[in-house]
Scaffold this motif. Structure first.
Motif, mmCIF file in Angstrom:
data_model
loop_
_atom_site.group_PDB
_atom_site.id
_atom_site.type_symbol
_atom_site.label_atom_id
_atom_site.label_comp_id
_atom_site.label_asym_id
_atom_site.label_seq_id
_atom_site.Cartn_x
_atom_site.Cartn_y
_atom_site.Cartn_z
ATOM 1 N N TYR A 43 23.860 -39.900 20.047
ATOM 2 C CA TYR A 43 24.777 -39.515 18.593
ATOM 3 C C TYR A 43 25.979 -39.854 19.240
ATOM 4 O O TYR A 43 26.351 -39.089 19.042
ATOM 5 N N ASP A 44 26.453 -41.172 19.734
ATOM 6 C CA ASP A 44 27.454 -41.858 20.548
ATOM 7 C C ASP A 44 27.683 -42.682 19.055
ATOM 8 O O ASP A 44 26.587 -42.621 18.225
ATOM 9 N N VAL A 227 23.916 -43.576 27.377
ATOM 10 C CA VAL A 227 24.967 -42.930 27.172
ATOM 11 C C VAL A 227 25.320 -42.208 28.360
ATOM 12 O O VAL A 227 25.752 -41.902 28.946
ATOM 13 N N LEU A 228 24.394 -41.682 29.127
ATOM 14 C CA LEU A 228 24.069 -41.718 30.932
ATOM 15 C C LEU A 228 24.749 -42.113 31.466
ATOM 16 O O LEU A 228 25.480 -42.049 32.560
ATOM 17 N N ASN A 229 24.562 -43.626 31.206
ATOM 18 C CA ASN A 229 25.090 -44.670 32.468
ATOM 19 C C ASN A 229 26.406 -45.135 31.962
ATOM 20 O O ASN A 229 27.527 -44.207 33.372
ATOM 21 N N ARG A 230 27.188 -44.536 30.886
ATOM 22 C CA ARG A 230 28.417 -44.559 30.843
ATOM 23 C C ARG A 230 29.552 -43.163 30.867
ATOM 24 O O ARG A 230 30.213 -43.640 31.416
ATOM 25 N N GLU A 231 28.764 -42.019 30.105
ATOM 26 C CA GLU A 231 29.669 -41.281 30.981
ATOM 27 C C GLU A 231 29.266 -40.641 31.612
ATOM 28 O O GLU A 231 30.342 -39.067 32.406
ATOM 29 N N LEU A 264 10.552 -46.123 40.236
ATOM 30 C CA LEU A 264 11.706 -45.999 40.311
ATOM 31 C C LEU A 264 12.417 -44.891 40.395
ATOM 32 O O LEU A 264 12.040 -43.920 40.617
ATOM 33 N N GLN A 265 13.993 -44.904 40.836
ATOM 34 C CA GLN A 265 15.261 -44.151 41.159
ATOM 35 C C GLN A 265 15.876 -44.562 40.371
ATOM 36 O O GLN A 265 16.298 -45.767 40.748
ATOM 37 N N ALA A 266 16.777 -43.622 39.989
ATOM 38 C CA ALA A 266 18.358 -43.579 38.515
ATOM 39 C C ALA A 266 19.197 -42.608 39.828
ATOM 40 O O ALA A 266 19.247 -41.656 40.207
ATOM 41 N N THR A 267 20.018 -42.837 39.861
ATOM 42 C CA THR A 267 22.074 -42.611 40.802
ATOM 43 C C THR A 267 22.532 -41.975 39.454
ATOM 44 O O THR A 267 22.909 -42.940 38.648
ATOM 45 N N ILE A 268 22.502 -40.830 38.931
ATOM 46 C CA ILE A 268 23.677 -40.558 38.926
ATOM 47 C C ILE A 268 24.886 -40.013 39.349
ATOM 48 O O ILE A 268 25.246 -38.697 39.320
#
Length: 326
Positions: A43-44, A227-231, A264-268
């Motif tokens: 909920y952004d 949201v995870l990408n932006r924040e 896949l691999q995602a980086t935070i």
């Protein structure tokens, strides 16, 4: 009639509360087995707009069903409770509670409106609108988490706490028990809780409500990755994940998941975290428990409430429960 008194909004969350909570939830949830993320991160602003679209979809019945009950029963709720203070938890725009507010005002008992939400901006807008609309009524806004700050809510007896929308279904059973116990702890005997719950029904209807033909719910589900990408500086490609909605008959809840289409691999970046996915691996993003009357009554009783009234819409899809604090 005199103007409402709009109290200064009380803020019980630090400015960085959301950022810290998101970081904690992402680290804990995405390193767990199985992977999870809480539904509150849908909920952004974009997610809230998508959810408003969902509530208007033909497949998504809960919002319409709950409003049907409120329209039919608001006057009765006002008469039974005689509430002077209406407390709405997770108020958002407070749109749904206007039926209750109108009934309480017509009954001549309403003196105070208390709205609690985690979003200061949304809360200030909602409180100002309520103050303008309900002349002579005190309006208080509280920026807080309804799992933590119930004891800080203002308002004089008799109070009616409204927790609508079926949001209680997003809690695990132990979380529901803790929440209901916390609500009971701040109420005096004879005060009231109005609880909205979605009901158990055939699997097809339930799954369609969370997997609509237009794909709006799928986009809403994937929004948590935006949201995870932006924040948090993550590099998820939401297109790498399928939206899954499944009925769990053992727990009697819907689960929403995001399923990796490939390994896949995602980086935070902000967490200095790399997250590995195998093909077909899921992130559970929401549970939405569905209820039967006996289950609601039992859980309320365990928290110190008595179920006094149980109302459903005509199609028996959704229920409002009016419970009295013992």
């Amino acid at each position: 009639m005199t103007d409402s008194r709009l109290d200064p909004v009380e803020v019980h969350l630090p400015d960085d509360h959301a950022a810290r909570a998101l970081a904690t939830d992402a680290r804990e949830g995405l390193t767990a087995t199985p992977k999870t993320l809480p539904p509150k991160w849908f909920y952004d602003a974009r997610g809230s707009d998508l959810f408003e679209r969902i509530t208007r979809l033909p497949e998504y019945y809960p919002t319409r069903a709950e409003r049907e009950i409120l329209a039919a029963r608001a006057d009765e709720i006002a008469a039974v409770t005689g509430a002077q203070t209406l407390v709405e938890l997770g108020s958002g725009s407070s749109e749904k509670t206007r039926l209750l507010l109108d009934a309480l005002r017509s009954a001549g008992t309403l003196t105070h409106i208390v709205a609690l939400d985690v979003s200061a901006t949304a809360l200030r807008d909602a409180a100002a609108a309520l103050a303008a609309e309900y002349g002579g009524v005190q309006v208080s806004g509280v920026v807080g988490d309804f799992t933590e700050h119930l004891g800080l809510l203002p308002g004089q007896p008799t109070r009616l706490v409204a927790f609508l929308g079926g949001t209680i279904g997003n809690f695990l059973p132990t979380e529901r028990a803790d929440f209901l116990t916390a609500v009971r702890a701040v109420l005096k005997p004879g005060e009231w809780l109005l609880l909205g719950t979605d009901l158990v029904k055939e699997e097809h209807t339930l799954v369609r409500a969370y997997d609509d033909a237009e794909g709006v719910t799928a986009e809403f589900n994937r929004n948590v990755l935006h949201v995870l990408n932006r924040e948090l500086g993550a590099d998820f490609d939401p297109a790498d994940f399928d939206h899954i909605a499944r009925w769990d008959p053992d727990h009697e809840w819907i689960e929403m998941r995001l399923r990796a289409k490939r390994a896949l691999q995602a980086t935070i970046t902000d967490l200095d975290l790399k997250v590995e996915f195998t093909k077909g691996e899921d992130i559970r993003t929401e549970i939405s428990a569905k209820f039967r009357q006996e289950k609601v009554a039992t859980e309320l009783a365990a928290a110190g409430f008595t179920l006094e009234h149980w109302w459903t819409d005509e199609a028996n899809r959704f229920a409002l429960t009016l419970a009295r604090a013992d």
